[in-house]
Design a protein around this motif. Structure first.
Motif, PDB file in Angstrom:
ATOM      1  N   ALA A 269       0.827  -1.207   0.000  1.00 54.58           N
ATOM      2  CA  ALA A 269       0.000   0.000   0.000  1.00 54.58           C
ATOM      3  C   ALA A 269       0.860   1.255   0.000  1.00 54.58           C
ATOM      4  O   ALA A 269       0.512   2.264  -0.618  1.00 54.58           O
ATOM      5  CB  ALA A 269      -0.935  -0.001   1.213  1.00 54.58           C
ATOM      6  N   ARG A 270       1.990   1.206   0.702  1.00 57.92           N
ATOM      7  CA  ARG A 270       2.886   2.357   0.739  1.00 57.92           C
ATOM      8  C   ARG A 270       3.468   2.656  -0.644  1.00 57.92           C
ATOM      9  O   ARG A 270       3.699   3.814  -0.997  1.00 57.92           O
ATOM     10  CB  ARG A 270       4.016   2.100   1.741  1.00 57.92           C
ATOM     11  CG  ARG A 270       3.562   2.099   3.193  1.00 57.92           C
ATOM     12  CD  ARG A 270       2.881   3.401   3.569  1.00 57.92           C
ATOM     13  NE  ARG A 270       2.726   3.534   5.018  1.00 57.92           N
ATOM     14  CZ  ARG A 270       2.102   4.547   5.607  1.00 57.92           C
ATOM     15  NH1 ARG A 270       1.572   5.504   4.855  1.00 57.92           N
ATOM     16  NH2 ARG A 270       2.002   4.605   6.921  1.00 57.92           N
ATOM     17  N   VAL A 313      12.868  -3.222  -3.704  1.00 62.13           N
ATOM     18  CA  VAL A 313      13.515  -1.981  -3.262  1.00 62.13           C
ATOM     19  C   VAL A 313      12.470  -0.904  -2.983  1.00 62.13           C
ATOM     20  O   VAL A 313      12.545  -0.172  -1.981  1.00 62.13           O
ATOM     21  CB  VAL A 313      14.530  -1.491  -4.323  1.00 62.13           C
ATOM     22  CG1 VAL A 313      15.022  -0.085  -4.006  1.00 62.13           C
ATOM     23  CG2 VAL A 313      15.700  -2.454  -4.418  1.00 62.13           C
ATOM     24  N   GLN A 314      11.457  -0.817  -3.848  1.00 61.03           N
ATOM     25  CA  GLN A 314      10.439   0.220  -3.682  1.00 61.03           C
ATOM     26  C   GLN A 314       9.569  -0.026  -2.447  1.00 61.03           C
ATOM     27  O   GLN A 314       9.137   0.925  -1.794  1.00 61.03           O
ATOM     28  CB  GLN A 314       9.575   0.308  -4.941  1.00 61.03           C
ATOM     29  CG  GLN A 314      10.351   0.860  -6.123  1.00 61.03           C
ATOM     30  CD  GLN A 314       9.471   1.270  -7.282  1.00 61.03           C
ATOM     31  OE1 GLN A 314       8.573   0.541  -7.691  1.00 61.03           O
ATOM     32  NE2 GLN A 314       9.743   2.432  -7.841  1.00 61.03           N
ATOM     33  N   ILE A 315       9.318  -1.276  -2.141  1.00 64.03           N
ATOM     34  CA  ILE A 315       8.570  -1.581  -0.917  1.00 64.03           C
ATOM     35  C   ILE A 315       9.351  -1.095   0.299  1.00 64.03           C
ATOM     36  O   ILE A 315       8.793  -0.460   1.204  1.00 64.03           O
ATOM     37  CB  ILE A 315       8.291  -3.095  -0.802  1.00 64.03           C
ATOM     38  CG1 ILE A 315       7.234  -3.518  -1.821  1.00 64.03           C
ATOM     39  CG2 ILE A 315       7.808  -3.445   0.603  1.00 64.03           C
ATOM     40  CD1 ILE A 315       6.988  -5.019  -1.862  1.00 64.03           C
ATOM     41  N   ILE A 316      10.652  -1.353   0.313  1.00 64.28           N
ATOM     42  CA  ILE A 316      11.482  -0.963   1.455  1.00 64.28           C
ATOM     43  C   ILE A 316      11.545   0.555   1.594  1.00 64.28           C
ATOM     44  O   ILE A 316      11.251   1.110   2.659  1.00 64.28           O
ATOM     45  CB  ILE A 316      12.901  -1.544   1.316  1.00 64.28           C
ATOM     46  CG1 ILE A 316      12.856  -3.078   1.441  1.00 64.28           C
ATOM     47  CG2 ILE A 316      13.834  -0.952   2.383  1.00 64.28           C
ATOM     48  CD1 ILE A 316      14.192  -3.744   1.185  1.00 64.28           C
ATOM     49  N   TYR A 317      11.916   1.259   0.500  1.00 62.06           N
ATOM     50  CA  TYR A 317      12.106   2.703   0.670  1.00 62.06           C
ATOM     51  C   TYR A 317      10.784   3.452   0.797  1.00 62.06           C
ATOM     52  O   TYR A 317      10.723   4.507   1.431  1.00 62.06           O
ATOM     53  CB  TYR A 317      13.031   3.292  -0.400  1.00 62.06           C
ATOM     54  CG  TYR A 317      12.480   3.595  -1.755  1.00 62.06           C
ATOM     55  CD1 TYR A 317      13.016   2.985  -2.886  1.00 62.06           C
ATOM     56  CD2 TYR A 317      11.492   4.565  -1.953  1.00 62.06           C
ATOM     57  CE1 TYR A 317      12.566   3.289  -4.152  1.00 62.06           C
ATOM     58  CE2 TYR A 317      11.034   4.878  -3.223  1.00 62.06           C
ATOM     59  CZ  TYR A 317      11.567   4.235  -4.317  1.00 62.06           C
ATOM     60  OH  TYR A 317      11.113   4.546  -5.576  1.00 62.06           O
ATOM     61  N   SER A 318       9.697   2.911   0.231  1.00 60.44           N
ATOM     62  CA  SER A 318       8.388   3.564   0.410  1.00 60.44           C
ATOM     63  C   SER A 318       7.944   3.505   1.867  1.00 60.44           C
ATOM     64  O   SER A 318       7.451   4.489   2.428  1.00 60.44           O
ATOM     65  CB  SER A 318       7.329   2.902  -0.485  1.00 60.44           C
ATOM     66  OG  SER A 318       7.628   3.089  -1.850  1.00 60.44           O
ATOM     67  N   ASN A 319       8.132   2.331   2.487  1.00 60.01           N
ATOM     68  CA  ASN A 319       7.756   2.188   3.891  1.00 60.01           C
ATOM     69  C   ASN A 319       8.662   3.008   4.806  1.00 60.01           C
ATOM     70  O   ASN A 319       8.192   3.581   5.800  1.00 60.01           O
ATOM     71  CB  ASN A 319       7.769   0.710   4.294  1.00 60.01           C
ATOM     72  CG  ASN A 319       6.527  -0.038   3.822  1.00 60.01           C
ATOM     73  OD1 ASN A 319       5.532  -0.097   4.521  1.00 60.01           O
ATOM     74  ND2 ASN A 319       6.579  -0.587   2.617  1.00 60.01           N
ATOM     75  N   LYS A 323       7.728   6.778   7.232  1.00 62.99           N
ATOM     76  CA  LYS A 323       8.016   6.888   8.670  1.00 62.99           C
ATOM     77  C   LYS A 323       8.427   8.311   9.033  1.00 62.99           C
ATOM     78  O   LYS A 323       8.374   8.715  10.200  1.00 62.99           O
ATOM     79  CB  LYS A 323       9.125   5.901   9.058  1.00 62.99           C
ATOM     80  CG  LYS A 323       8.698   4.438   9.059  1.00 62.99           C
ATOM     81  CD  LYS A 323       9.812   3.540   9.537  1.00 62.99           C
ATOM     82  CE  LYS A 323       9.381   2.077   9.528  1.00 62.99           C
ATOM     83  NZ  LYS A 323       8.285   1.803  10.470  1.00 62.99           N
ATOM     84  N   PHE A 324       8.839   9.073   8.016  1.00 60.35           N
ATOM     85  CA  PHE A 324       9.328  10.432   8.263  1.00 60.35           C
ATOM     86  C   PHE A 324       8.524  11.509   7.547  1.00 60.35           C
ATOM     87  O   PHE A 324       8.550  12.667   7.959  1.00 60.35           O
ATOM     88  CB  PHE A 324      10.803  10.535   7.827  1.00 60.35           C
ATOM     89  CG  PHE A 324      11.707   9.540   8.492  1.00 60.35           C
ATOM     90  CD1 PHE A 324      12.198   9.768   9.759  1.00 60.35           C
ATOM     91  CD2 PHE A 324      12.058   8.354   7.839  1.00 60.35           C
ATOM     92  CE1 PHE A 324      13.038   8.842  10.372  1.00 60.35           C
ATOM     93  CE2 PHE A 324      12.895   7.430   8.445  1.00 60.35           C
ATOM     94  CZ  PHE A 324      13.385   7.674   9.724  1.00 60.35           C
ATOM     95  N   PHE A 325       7.827  11.132   6.471  1.00 61.97           N
ATOM     96  CA  PHE A 325       7.117  12.137   5.671  1.00 61.97           C
ATOM     97  C   PHE A 325       5.672  11.714   5.443  1.00 61.97           C
ATOM     98  O   PHE A 325       5.341  10.526   5.493  1.00 61.97           O
ATOM     99  CB  PHE A 325       7.819  12.349   4.327  1.00 61.97           C
ATOM    100  CG  PHE A 325       9.269  12.720   4.457  1.00 61.97           C
ATOM    101  CD1 PHE A 325       9.651  14.027   4.742  1.00 61.97           C
ATOM    102  CD2 PHE A 325      10.264  11.761   4.300  1.00 61.97           C
ATOM    103  CE1 PHE A 325      10.994  14.366   4.868  1.00 61.97           C
ATOM    104  CE2 PHE A 325      11.604  12.088   4.421  1.00 61.97           C
ATOM    105  CZ  PHE A 325      11.966  13.398   4.711  1.00 61.97           C
TER     106      PHE A 325
END
Length: 352
Positions: A269-270, A313-319, A323-325
């Motif tokens: 979803a992220r 990679v996109q799942i990791i960096y999207s999640n 967490k910050f934005f």
């Protein structure tokens, strides 16, 4: 509407489907991330490469960008209706949003010739006259355009009306399919069907069961046409797309009614929540990976490997990003271009 599934979860379900659509789009776009030099020979695939290439043709080709287009139509309804509720001018605001997308798409085109963003922006303007139309009116238009589109493909497939070949090509083009999906998504959201999935479960299951034999028939047809090297494979794929998308979307909406399944796909979803950023990022990630691998052409096996790697990679960096934005970087730029310095209320990704 099932009170046990709040609106927030409905939005999450849409984001999951959008994320999965982005994954499917990768399987088609990856070959476009490499620029073929003049004289480069395209290999003839055999063995596992041939099987994977055919499976992509059957289950992915045209299907996932169609799902993405369907969700664009859903997003138009949600964006415009929310703009109207807060006293904004919905059509004017959405038109500005489309112009912003067009500009972003033109910039993206400089890096990836196969980007769909400029086409989405231009076709999106054709949705504006439908915003005030009644559900019945939109339904008739959707049925009419779909009927003409399918008829053009059938006539083209049978070889009839050869003197009108150019006209048939234009009617049966991907741009027509994209707009059909735009209009379908708009209609589904306008009729408030997304919030009422639990009420329509029985009917949706009937739709799924009804299109299964159609999808299976087209799958077999595409398989044999591809294996025999038939020239009309692309036309058959185009004909198969609408029933396949109906099957995919209906099945996914039913699956997303289950809390455990939604929870399992929550990381996806992220990805969907920052779809614009991820769509653009895919072209850069894909080009980088292909360059590092030193590939001159991308085989179907490599397509699968690269697509899975990029999406992981996109799942990791999207999640991590969320967490910050509150929204993706390009989504923030897009919102600024849509509203200017106006301080709009915080929006979810269906508006970005």
């Amino acid at each position: 509407m099932n009170p046990s599934i709040p609106q927030k979860e409905r939005i999450t379900a849409l984001e999951i489907i959008r994320g999965l659509a982005l994954f499917g789009i990768l399987f088609i776009n990856i070959k476009g991330y490499i620029i073929l030099m003049e004289g480069t020979e395209i290999p003839v695939y055999t063995g596992i490469n041939e099987v994977i290439d055919t499976l992509i043709l059957i289950f992915v080709e045209k299907k996932f960008f169609s799902i993405f287009s369907f969700l664009f139509g859903v997003g138009f309804t949600i964006f415009a209706s929310r703009a109207e509720k807060r006293g904004d001018k919905p059509l004017r605001r959405f038109a500005r949003r489309l112009l912003a997308m067009l500009l972003i798409g033109i910039v993206h085109f400089l890096f990836f010739w196969g980007t769909i963003l400029p086409f989405y922006a231009l076709l999106g303007f054709f949705l504006l006259p439908f915003y005030r139309a009644r559900v019945a009116t939109v339904s008739r238009w959707l049925a009419g355009i779909t009927g003409v589109y399918l008829l053009a493909l059938i006539v083209k497939l049978t070889g009839g009306l050869s003197s009108f070949s150019n006209v048939l090509d234009n009617i049966g083009a991907d741009s027509t399919l994209i707009f059909i999906m735009f209009l379908a998504g708009f209609l589904v959201a306008k009729a408030d069907l997304i919030r009422r999935v639990s009420e329509w479960k029985k009917q949706i299951r009937s739709v799924v069961m009804g299109v299964v034999p159609i999808v299976a028939g087209f799958s077999i047809w595409i398989w044999y046409a591809s294996q025999s090297g038939a020239e009309n494979v692309k036309l058959i794929v185009s004909l198969s797309t609408i029933p396949a998308v109906l099957f995919y979307v209906s099945s996914l909406f039913l699956l997303m009614e289950h809390e455990r399944i939604r929870s399992f796909f929550q990381p996806v979803a992220r990805v969907g929540q920052m779809a614009l950023t991820n769509y653009v990022a895919q072209s850069f990630l894909g080009s980088l990976i292909i360059s590092l691998m030193g590939l001159e052409t991308v085989s179907p096996v490599n397509v699968v490997l690269i697509a899975c790697l990029i999406f992981f990679v996109q799942i990791i960096y999207s999640n991590l990003w969320f967490k910050f934005f509150a929204m993706g970087p390009l989504e923030k730029v897009w919102r600024f271009m849509t509203y200017g310095k106006q301080k709009a209320k915080k929006t979810n990704s269906l508006q970005t």
